[in-house]
Design a protein around this motif. Structure first.
Motif, PDB file in Angstrom:
ATOM      1  N   ARG A   1       0.817  -1.215   0.000  1.00 28.28           N
ATOM      2  CA  ARG A   1       0.000   0.000   0.000  1.00 28.28           C
ATOM      3  C   ARG A   1       0.849   1.262   0.000  1.00 28.28           C
ATOM      4  NH1 ARG A   1      -5.029   1.706   4.013  1.00 28.28           N
ATOM      5  NH2 ARG A   1      -5.108   3.873   3.350  1.00 28.28           N
ATOM      6  N   VAL A   2       1.865   1.327   0.860  1.00 26.31           N
ATOM      7  CA  VAL A   2       2.642   2.567   0.973  1.00 26.31           C
ATOM      8  C   VAL A   2       3.628   2.746  -0.177  1.00 26.31           C
ATOM      9  CG1 VAL A   2       2.426   2.585   3.479  1.00 26.31           C
ATOM     10  CG2 VAL A   2       4.462   1.571   2.442  1.00 26.31           C
TER      11      VAL A   2
ATOM     12  N   ALA B   1      -0.251   1.455   8.252  1.00 25.89           N
ATOM     13  CA  ALA B   1      -1.100   0.753   7.288  1.00 25.89           C
ATOM     14  C   ALA B   1      -1.437  -0.653   7.788  1.00 25.89           C
ATOM     15  CB  ALA B   1      -0.407   0.682   5.928  1.00 25.89           C
TER      16      ALA B   1
ATOM     17  N   ASN C   1       0.863   4.118  -3.311  1.00 29.56           N
ATOM     18  CA  ASN C   1      -0.013   5.288  -3.239  1.00 29.56           C
ATOM     19  C   ASN C   1       0.707   6.549  -3.729  1.00 29.56           C
ATOM     20  OD1 ASN C   1       1.672   6.027  -1.128  1.00 29.56           O
ATOM     21  ND2 ASN C   1       0.202   5.514   0.482  1.00 29.56           N
TER      22      ASN C   1
ATOM     23  N   MET D   1       8.780   5.980   5.724  1.00 27.20           N
ATOM     24  CA  MET D   1       8.147   4.862   5.021  1.00 27.20           C
ATOM     25  C   MET D   1       7.808   3.731   5.994  1.00 27.20           C
ATOM     26  SD  MET D   1       7.759   5.562   1.777  1.00 27.20           S
ATOM     27  CE  MET D   1       7.572   4.019   0.907  1.00 27.20           C
TER      28      MET D   1
ATOM     29  N   ILE E   1      -1.281   7.686   7.634  1.00 27.69           N
ATOM     30  CA  ILE E   1      -2.294   6.849   6.978  1.00 27.69           C
ATOM     31  C   ILE E   1      -3.457   6.539   7.913  1.00 27.69           C
ATOM     32  CG2 ILE E   1      -2.680   4.482   6.145  1.00 27.69           C
ATOM     33  CD1 ILE E   1      -0.070   4.661   4.656  1.00 27.69           C
TER      34      ILE E   1
ATOM     35  N   ARG F   1       4.838   4.679   8.081  1.00 31.59           N
ATOM     36  CA  ARG F   1       3.628   4.601   7.262  1.00 31.59           C
ATOM     37  C   ARG F   1       3.166   3.155   7.100  1.00 31.59           C
ATOM     38  NH1 ARG F   1       5.313   8.166   2.158  1.00 31.59           N
ATOM     39  NH2 ARG F   1       7.053   8.849   3.435  1.00 31.59           N
ATOM     40  N   ALA F   2       4.130   2.264   6.866  1.00 28.77           N
ATOM     41  CA  ALA F   2       3.791   0.851   6.677  1.00 28.77           C
ATOM     42  C   ALA F   2       3.241   0.253   7.975  1.00 28.77           C
ATOM     43  CB  ALA F   2       5.021   0.076   6.213  1.00 28.77           C
TER      44      ALA F   2
ATOM     45  N   LYS G   1       4.311   7.601  -2.462  1.00 24.99           N
ATOM     46  CA  LYS G   1       5.359   6.569  -2.495  1.00 24.99           C
ATOM     47  C   LYS G   1       6.763   7.137  -2.716  1.00 24.99           C
ATOM     48  CE  LYS G   1       4.459   5.639  -7.388  1.00 24.99           C
ATOM     49  NZ  LYS G   1       3.938   4.655  -8.356  1.00 24.99           N
TER      50      LYS G   1
END
Length: 567
Positions: free
Chosen positions: A69-70, A136, A73, A129, A238, A132-133, A76
């Motif tokens: 997902r990350v 998510a 989008n 990142m 997110i 964010r992951a 990225k």
């Protein structure tokens, strides 16, 4: 080759690379767990919810899907404070195995500012990142709970819902001539994302409390300095929109308790309805006094969560005076409700167009058209479900005048007739169409012309059912039907794509998941053109962009492994 080891939710000890992952199986595993979480939430079995969330957030499938997902989008390519992006299959494979709760410590957010419509600046916090992951991954476990418990008339930042659903609910609540509410509380929450009470979030959000507190207290960096965060969820994370939605869920129940449940005599007398999109909401009522009471109720509701209503933006208006909501003006004219593009929204759009034209004084005409078309098309599509035809025509005229000035400025010594023949063309029965011919990527000459807003057809939108939940099997057929209608509009004028989409039942052949407007798609030749494949329908299929890259990666390995060169 960098590999990732499957540890939970798959066979232990197996090694795979990013392009070897079985995305169909990964999606099925995550979806199955999400359905079970939603079912347990409906049944009130919160111990079961917690156990299933733990399984999902510690599964290989949950990790892989979070990384996917990350890295697909819009953000990225935007790094956090560590300036790291995962832009190769090797880095993505390593990232999957790096997502662990034990020893996890989020880094501060990178603070940036973006302009708001009122001229002020909105602060955004950009996580790394990895952060964010992680968000998510935990969102996958939280969203089934939030969707199951959400207010029926909440439409912002929720799957399968959009602002046009909120507009249609406004129409439903206010359109009747004699039996609809006459007064509206147009409300806005002051700095919603920045002021939510951390203690309230920790006590009421059903997720891993330790991880949640780490995100809330991670702080942010600006101009090289580290700042603490004492309240709020960062705009840019997110999971933040879902946390904000869960904070505001319960407004509708509070209003029902005070003004009556749907179809009761008390509800019919007060006509109190809530329509909310993120932190913007309106409440309808029969009298100004009813809405004053509703406002006090909302003030008390928000106070517990550390929030307040904006005095500047919150007001009670009569429906014949009208109000602006989500870029539209909602107002009754002689008893008839019309929802039109708001003046501020139109002015902001034209200002953006004017800016693009001004900064393109020396660019080629075809490049200017390619800059303007997505902006005009996107704005017109946003308003195509409302009463917008007249405004579309006015906007087209203003844009035409700006382009005529742009063309004349480039050739001050040429006549008007010469300028017209160079920059404007005939298109069917239309004269004065801003366009030209240019070569495409294949070297073929094609007409490049400006999109005309008034060509966008006005279509009535069918509002989503308030109780519809994408994690409830009962609504599966309902969502499939809505997706079919949406994709039919997306593929309008592209019959080959529509045929392929229907032939594939709307599914990606590689991963088995739905192909939607949000996921995007690529055309794939089953037999590559380099090996003699043709552009026939029997040799074409639609794939997700990531699946398309995965398929080509496999084909490349097969060719390399067999010693073939493809010649």
């Amino acid at each position: 080759m960098t590999t990732a080891e499957i540890v939970v939710g798959a066979a232990s000890g197996c090694e795979v690379d990013w392009h070897s992952l079985d995305w169909a199986k990964i999606h099925q595993t995550v979806k199955r767990l999400q359905m079970r979480i939603a079912k347990a939430t409906r049944e009130g079995r919160y111990g079961r919810v917690k156990s299933l969330q733990w399984i999902l957030t510690h599964s290989f499938s949950g990790r892989a899907l979070a990384v996917k997902r990350v890295t697909e989008n819009q953000g990225k390519k935007t790094p956090g404070v560590d300036k790291v992006v995962w832009d190769t299959p090797e880095l993505k494979a390593e990232a999957v195995m790096s997502l662990k709760r034990r020893g996890y410590k989020p880094q501060p957010l990178r603070r940036v500012f973006i302009p708001k419509a009122n001229g002020k600046m909105r602060p955004l916090g950009i996580p790394t990142m990895k952060d964010r992951a992680m968000q998510a991954m935990y969102l996958q476990a939280l969203e089934p709970v939030s969707e199951t418990k959400a207010d029926p008339n909440s439409y912002g930042f929720r799957p399968m819902r959009a602002s046009r659903d909120a507009a249609e609910q406004c129409f439903t609540a206010l359109a009747r001539k004699k039996r609809s509410a006459l007064w509206v509380l147009d409300a806005d929450i002051s700095g919603c994302f920045d002021n939510i009470n951390h203690d309230w979030l920790s006590n009421n959000i059903p997720m891993d409390k330790v991880t949640l507190k780490k995100w809330l207290k991670s702080g942010f960096k600006w101009n090289g300095q580290l700042f603490d965060t004492e309240a709020g969820t960062p705009q840019g994370g997110i999971i933040s929109p879902t946390l904000a939605n869960m904070t505001l869920d319960g407004m509708e129940d509070a209003l029902k308790k005070r003004f009556g449940v749907k179809n009761s005599s008390e509800a019919n007398r007060n006509k109190v309805n809530l329509i909310r999109y993120a932190d913007d909401f309106v409440i309808t009522g029969t009298t100004k006094e009813v809405l004053e009471e509703a406002k006090e109720l909302m003030v008390e509701f928000l106070k517990d969560r550390g929030l307040t209503l904006s005095e500047e933006k919150t007001k009670i208006v009569h429906i014949e005076e009208g109000f602006d909501f989500l870029g539209w003006n909602v107002r009754k004219y002689d008893g008839k409700l019309l929802i039109k593009p708001a003046k501020k929204n139109v002015q902001t759009f034209l200002r953006k167009v004017r800016g693009i034209i001004k900064e393109s004084k020396t660019v080629k005409q075809e490049n200017l058209v390619r800059k303007l078309n997505p902006v005009i098309r996107g704005w017109a599509n946003y308003h195509q479900n409302q009463v917008a035809k007249e405004i579309f025509s006015k906007v087209d005229h203003v844009i035409w005048k700006q382009l005529w000035q742009w063309a004349c400025r480039r050739h001050p010594n040429k006549s008007a007739a010469w300028v017209r023949s160079k920059y404007f063309m005939r298109d069917g029965l239309r004269n004065w169409v801003f366009g030209t011919t240019a070569e495409d990527d294949k070297g073929e000459k094609k007409v490049v012309k400006l999109v005309i807003a008034s060509d966008t057809p006005i279509k009535r939108h069918v509002k989503i059912k308030g109780a519809a939940n994408p994690y409830d099997p009962e609504f599966e057929t309902y969502f499939e039907e809505r997706l079919g209608l949406t994709m039919k509009e997306s593929f309008k004028g592209r019959n080959r794509l529509l045929y392929l989409w229907y032939a594939q039942d709307g599914l990606c052949p590689n991963c088995g998941e739905k192909i939607t407007k949000d996921t995007g798609w690529n055309i794939h030749h089953i037999l590559p053109k380099a090996q003699g494949g043709e552009d026939k329908m029997t040799n074409l299929e639609i794939l997700h962009p990531n699946c398309h890259r995965q398929v080509h990666s496999r084909e490349k390995k097969l060719v390399t492994g067999s010693g073939q060169t493809g010649l």
